[in-house]
Design an enzyme around this catalytic site. Structure first.
Site, mmCIF file in Angstrom:
data_model
loop_
_atom_site.group_PDB
_atom_site.id
_atom_site.type_symbol
_atom_site.label_atom_id
_atom_site.label_comp_id
_atom_site.label_asym_id
_atom_site.label_seq_id
_atom_site.Cartn_x
_atom_site.Cartn_y
_atom_site.Cartn_z
ATOM 1 N N LYS A 65 0.799 -1.087 -0.021
ATOM 2 C CA LYS A 65 0.020 0.083 -0.046
ATOM 3 C C LYS A 65 0.743 1.341 0.044
ATOM 4 O O LYS A 65 0.166 2.469 -0.657
ATOM 5 C CB LYS A 65 -0.971 -0.172 1.098
ATOM 6 N N GLU A 77 -7.693 12.874 -2.036
ATOM 7 C CA GLU A 77 -7.400 13.362 -0.802
ATOM 8 C C GLU A 77 -7.012 12.473 0.401
ATOM 9 O O GLU A 77 -6.205 12.521 1.043
ATOM 10 C CB GLU A 77 -8.692 14.347 -0.379
ATOM 11 N N ASP A 101 -10.147 2.933 2.923
ATOM 12 C CA ASP A 101 -10.481 2.344 4.249
ATOM 13 C C ASP A 101 -11.063 3.433 5.272
ATOM 14 O O ASP A 101 -11.812 3.029 5.969
ATOM 15 C CB ASP A 101 -8.901 2.299 4.860
ATOM 16 N N ASN A 150 -0.493 4.200 22.294
ATOM 17 C CA ASN A 150 0.455 3.123 21.515
ATOM 18 C C ASN A 150 1.397 2.701 22.420
ATOM 19 O O ASN A 150 1.988 3.415 23.104
ATOM 20 C CB ASN A 150 1.046 3.740 20.295
ATOM 21 N N ILE A 220 -11.052 -2.939 14.436
ATOM 22 C CA ILE A 220 -10.888 -3.056 12.855
ATOM 23 C C ILE A 220 -10.472 -4.817 12.669
ATOM 24 O O ILE A 220 -10.444 -5.153 11.595
ATOM 25 C CB ILE A 220 -9.925 -2.169 12.512
HETATM 26 P P1 ATR Z 1 -1.156 -1.944 10.517
HETATM 27 O O1 ATR Z 1 -0.711 -0.908 9.183
HETATM 28 O O2 ATR Z 1 -1.829 -2.934 10.513
HETATM 29 O O3 ATR Z 1 -1.672 -0.646 11.606
HETATM 30 P P2 ATR Z 1 1.471 -1.574 11.661
HETATM 31 O O4 ATR Z 1 2.016 -0.539 11.250
HETATM 32 O O5 ATR Z 1 2.752 -2.667 11.887
HETATM 33 O O6 ATR Z 1 0.443 -2.663 11.127
HETATM 34 O O7 ATR Z 1 1.072 -1.435 13.233
HETATM 35 C C1 ATR Z 1 0.724 -2.287 14.099
HETATM 36 C C2 ATR Z 1 0.123 -1.433 15.386
HETATM 37 O O8 ATR Z 1 -0.209 -2.736 16.198
HETATM 38 C C3 ATR Z 1 1.070 -0.579 15.820
HETATM 39 O O9 ATR Z 1 0.376 0.355 16.804
HETATM 40 C C4 ATR Z 1 1.839 -1.721 16.981
HETATM 41 O O10 ATR Z 1 2.319 -1.067 18.081
HETATM 42 P P3 ATR Z 1 4.057 -0.460 18.217
HETATM 43 O O11 ATR Z 1 3.989 0.784 17.352
HETATM 44 O O12 ATR Z 1 4.162 -0.206 19.483
HETATM 45 O O13 ATR Z 1 4.514 -1.566 17.539
HETATM 46 C C5 ATR Z 1 0.677 -2.335 17.605
HETATM 47 N N1 ATR Z 1 0.957 -3.700 18.267
HETATM 48 C C6 ATR Z 1 1.021 -4.847 17.509
HETATM 49 N N2 ATR Z 1 1.429 -5.903 18.280
HETATM 50 C C7 ATR Z 1 1.262 -5.236 19.566
HETATM 51 C C8 ATR Z 1 1.258 -5.738 20.893
HETATM 52 N N3 ATR Z 1 1.823 -7.113 21.180
HETATM 53 N N4 ATR Z 1 1.139 -4.861 22.003
HETATM 54 C C9 ATR Z 1 0.740 -3.690 21.738
HETATM 55 N N5 ATR Z 1 0.729 -3.240 20.356
HETATM 56 C C10 ATR Z 1 0.853 -4.079 19.276
#
Ligand code: ATR
Length: 277
Positions: A65, A77, A101, A150, A220
Site C-alpha cells: 500500500k 485526498e 479505508d 500506542n 478493525i
Molecule cells: P498496521 O498497518 O496493521 O496498523 P503496523 O504499522 O505494523 O500495522 O502497526 C501495528 C500496530 O499494532 C502498532 O500500533 C503496534 O504497536 P507498536 O507501534 O508499539 O509496534 C501495535 N501492536 C502490534 N502488536 C502489539 C502488541 N503485542 N502489543 C501492543 N501493541 C501492538
C-alpha cells in the site's frame, strides 16, 4: 469483459475476491476479479505494466500500500492524508490511487451505529498504517479530540504531530492498558492494533467499565469477530461494532470505479464472507 485485481504478498488469505465475486454474480456483471501475488521486489514493474494490462484497476493490500502511494500518477485526498493507496483506477493510461479505508470505517459505523456522529472524542489504540486511516476518518467526521494510545509512544507522538492539534499521544501498556482517567470523556474507542487477533481469550487491561455508558467500541480486527475488547465492552453494556463491516464497505468505491455499478453491503454478502473466516 471488465477485469479488476487484488495484489499483495501473500495474497491467498484475501477476502476481496469473495466479496467482489459475490457482487459480480449478484449484479450479473460480466467481469472478473483476480488475486495476483506480487513479491515486493517485483511490485514496481507490476505497476509499470498496469496501464497496458487490460485491467480497469484493482486493490492493493499488505505490504504494497505504501509503495503504491509512491508509484501512482494521481492521489485522492484520503490517500494523501493516509500515505497509502488501497484502490487503483486506470484511466487514459494513468494510475489514479485512492484510499477507501477511512470511507469503509465511517460507512460501517453509519450503518451499524449512526450515533457515533453525535460524539466528538475518540480513543484510537495503535499508531500504525491502519491507525492513520481511522484518524483521517475521525478528522473528516469532525472529531475535535482524538487520543492516540500506542505501545511505542514515539509513533503515537509522530502521528499526533502530523494529524494536528485535535490529536494527543498517550502510552498504551500491556493488554491495551490506558490510564483510566482518560476514559471518562471518550465517546468512541477504536482498536487498530493486532492485539486480540486470532486470540479471543487474550487478557484485556483496558478498563472498559470506566467509559461513559453511551460510549461506542469498535475493532478493525475481525478474526475473531468478537475480539476480547468487544467482548468486554459488551459485558459492560456498551454498544459495539465489529470490524467485518469495514472490510465490506471499503470495497464499494473500487467496485463502482471498475464495473460502473455501485454495489450494496447486504446481510447476504456478510454471511458469504463470514463463512470463509
Ligand atoms: P498496521 O498497518 O496493521 O496498523 P503496523 O504499522 O505494523 O500495522 O502497526 C501495528 C500496530 O499494532 C502498532 O500500533 C503496534 O504497536 P507498536 O507501534 O508499539 O509496534 C501495535 N501492536 C502490534 N502488536 C502489539 C502488541 N503485542 N502489543 C501492543 N501493541 C501492538
Amino acid at each position: 469483459m471488465k477485469r479488476a485485481f487484488v495484489t499483495g504478498w501473500p495474497i491467498k488469505h484475501s477476502k476481496s475476491p469473495i466479496l467482489h465475486g459475490h457482487w459480480l454474480d449478484h449484479l450479473q456483471i460480466e467481469g472478473s476479479y483476480e488475486a495476483i501475488a506480487v513479491e515486493p521486489e517485483k511490485f514496481s514493474s507490476f505497476m509499470k505494466e498496469l496501464p497496458s494490462s487490460g485491467f480497469k484497476g484493482g486493490n492493493v493490500t499488505i505490504p504494497h500500500k505504501e509503495m503504491a502511494y509512491k508509484l501512482v500518477d494521481e492521489l485522492d485526498e484520503a490517500a494523501k492524508a493516509i500515505g497509502a493507496v488501497n484502490t487503483i483506477h486506470i484511466e487514459n493510461g494513468k494510475l489514479a490511487g485512492s484510499n477507501t479505508d477511512a470511507y469503509g470505517f465511517a460507512a460501517n459505523l453509519d450503518s451499524e451505529c449512526p450515533a457515533w456522529r453525535s460524539t466528538d472524542t475518540a480513543l484510537v489504540l495503535g499508531a500504525g498504517g491502519a491507525s492513520r486511516a481511522i484518524i483521517h476518518a475521525l478528522k473528516q467526521s469532525g472529531f475535535s479530540k482524538i487520543i492516540i494510545a500506542n505501545r511505542t509512544l514515539q509513533r503515537a507522538e509522530d502521528l499526533a504531530v502530523e494529524f494536528g492539534e485535535t490529536c494527543r499521544a498517550v502510552p498504551m501498556g500491556d493488554g491495551m492498558h490506558v490510564d483510566a482517567s482518560l476514559l471518562k470523556d471518550i465517546g468512541l474507542v477504536v482498536n487498530t492494533t493486532s492485539l486480540g487477533m486470532n486470540d479471543a481469550n487474550s487478557d484485556l487491561a483496558l478498563k472498559v467499565e470506566q467509559l461513559p455508558n453511551q460510549a461506542i467500541v469498535t475493532d478493525i480486527v475481525y478474526t475473531p469477530l468478537e475480539t476480547p475488547l468487544l467482548k468486554a465492552a459488551k459485558s459492560a453494556g456498551l454498544e459495539t461494532v465489529d470490524g467485518l463491516g469495514m472490510l465490506l464497505h471499503q470495497a464499494v468505491p473500487g467496485f463502482e470505479l471498475w464495473f460502473d455499478k455501485r454495489p450494496k453491503v447486504t446481510p447476504q454478502l456478510r454471511e458469504t464472507v463470514l463463512k470463509t473466516l
